[in-house]
Design a protein around this motif. Sequence first.
Motif, PDB file in Angstrom:
ATOM      1  N   HIS A  73       0.612  -1.171   0.059  1.00  0.00           N
ATOM      2  CA  HIS A  73       0.203  -0.118  -0.042  1.00  0.00           C
ATOM      3  C   HIS A  73       0.773   1.386  -0.030  1.00  0.00           C
ATOM      4  O   HIS A  73       0.202   2.304   0.018  1.00  0.00           O
ATOM      5  N   GLU A  75       3.884   3.945   1.493  1.00  0.00           N
ATOM      6  CA  GLU A  75       4.023   4.689   2.731  1.00  0.00           C
ATOM      7  C   GLU A  75       3.364   6.153   2.703  1.00  0.00           C
ATOM      8  O   GLU A  75       3.273   6.711   3.797  1.00  0.00           O
ATOM      9  N   GLN A  76       3.241   6.631   1.258  1.00  0.00           N
ATOM     10  CA  GLN A  76       3.027   8.115   1.383  1.00  0.00           C
ATOM     11  C   GLN A  76       1.690   8.151   0.461  1.00  0.00           C
ATOM     12  O   GLN A  76       1.889   7.418  -0.745  1.00  0.00           O
ATOM     13  N   SER A  77       1.184   9.019   0.365  1.00  0.00           N
ATOM     14  CA  SER A  77      -0.152   9.547  -0.567  1.00  0.00           C
ATOM     15  C   SER A  77       0.277  10.300  -1.808  1.00  0.00           C
ATOM     16  O   SER A  77       1.242  11.129  -1.281  1.00  0.00           O
ATOM     17  N   VAL A  78       0.084  10.057  -2.928  1.00  0.00           N
ATOM     18  CA  VAL A  78       0.317  11.263  -3.974  1.00  0.00           C
ATOM     19  C   VAL A  78      -0.629  12.193  -3.713  1.00  0.00           C
ATOM     20  O   VAL A  78      -1.993  12.047  -3.761  1.00  0.00           O
ATOM     21  N   PRO A  79      -0.447  13.372  -3.248  1.00  0.00           N
ATOM     22  CA  PRO A  79      -1.141  14.509  -2.934  1.00  0.00           C
ATOM     23  C   PRO A  79      -2.188  15.016  -4.241  1.00  0.00           C
ATOM     24  O   PRO A  79      -1.448  14.908  -5.057  1.00  0.00           O
ATOM     25  N   ASP A  83      -8.637   9.140  -8.385  1.00  0.00           N
ATOM     26  CA  ASP A  83      -8.755   7.547  -8.404  1.00  0.00           C
ATOM     27  C   ASP A  83      -8.091   6.887  -9.508  1.00  0.00           C
ATOM     28  O   ASP A  83      -8.268   7.279 -10.655  1.00  0.00           O
ATOM     29  N   GLY A  87      -8.786   3.779  -5.799  1.00  0.00           N
ATOM     30  CA  GLY A  87      -8.266   4.673  -5.035  1.00  0.00           C
ATOM     31  C   GLY A  87      -7.230   5.379  -5.771  1.00  0.00           C
ATOM     32  O   GLY A  87      -6.679   4.763  -6.602  1.00  0.00           O
ATOM     33  N   PRO A  88      -6.695   6.333  -4.934  1.00  0.00           N
ATOM     34  CA  PRO A  88      -5.349   7.041  -5.553  1.00  0.00           C
ATOM     35  C   PRO A  88      -4.195   6.213  -5.416  1.00  0.00           C
ATOM     36  O   PRO A  88      -4.122   5.459  -4.408  1.00  0.00           O
ATOM     37  N   ARG A  90      -0.099   5.502  -4.216  1.00  0.00           N
ATOM     38  CA  ARG A  90       0.617   5.786  -3.214  1.00  0.00           C
ATOM     39  C   ARG A  90       2.117   5.623  -3.697  1.00  0.00           C
ATOM     40  O   ARG A  90       2.448   4.955  -4.865  1.00  0.00           O
ATOM     41  N   TYR A  91       3.189   5.754  -2.809  1.00  0.00           N
ATOM     42  CA  TYR A  91       4.390   5.546  -3.342  1.00  0.00           C
ATOM     43  C   TYR A  91       5.526   5.394  -2.178  1.00  0.00           C
ATOM     44  O   TYR A  91       5.271   5.547  -0.738  1.00  0.00           O
ATOM     45  N   TRP A 165      -0.718   1.070  -6.733  1.00  0.00           N
ATOM     46  CA  TRP A 165      -2.083   1.621  -6.647  1.00  0.00           C
ATOM     47  C   TRP A 165      -2.889   0.159  -6.644  1.00  0.00           C
ATOM     48  O   TRP A 165      -2.385  -0.992  -7.377  1.00  0.00           O
TER      49      TRP A 165
END
Length: 167
Positions: A73, A75-79, A83, A87-88, A90-91, A165
């Motif tokens: 999943h 560690e960080q979301s792409v701001p 979707d 969902g959006p 992450r990286y 993703w």
Amino acid sequence: MSMIGEYARVTPAELARAIGDPEWALKLVVGWMEAEAGQPVEPARARCLDVDKAWDALGFLLRRAALPVDVVHGEQSVPDAEDWGYGPPRYLTPEQVHTAAGALAEISAADLTEGVGPEDLAEAAVYPTLVWERGASLDYVADYYELLRAFFRAAAAEGDAVLMWLG
């Protein structure tokens, strides 16, 4: 429709641009996926990887193994990313990819699945639950795990970050 775990290796510069322009990143990744589709690509050269429906079982088993980085999943979301399927994106940063690759190198597929059966995955409601309730072999997960290990090893060797993703 099923949920498929997707990955893309990106350079640090591409990651920086993806964080600022996730729409650009999606177009970039889709282009790579189309270019690699149906063609055998060595894991060391592949920009993209899909782990099919094994993503949740991999996450379950890697949490059990106490992997220090969430390679399923991120560690960080792409701001501000839209979707990308379920969902959006992450990286993981290049440093996190390096840490993950080192930890994955220490865990063989046999070690990862040791002592776990399909009934354990069914009880934990691991996607796709019906497959585990039917007693499917964990060989499917082990095969995708080996691909994931090779993908992360190659990404770490190149100093790449990884986008992930569910598509």
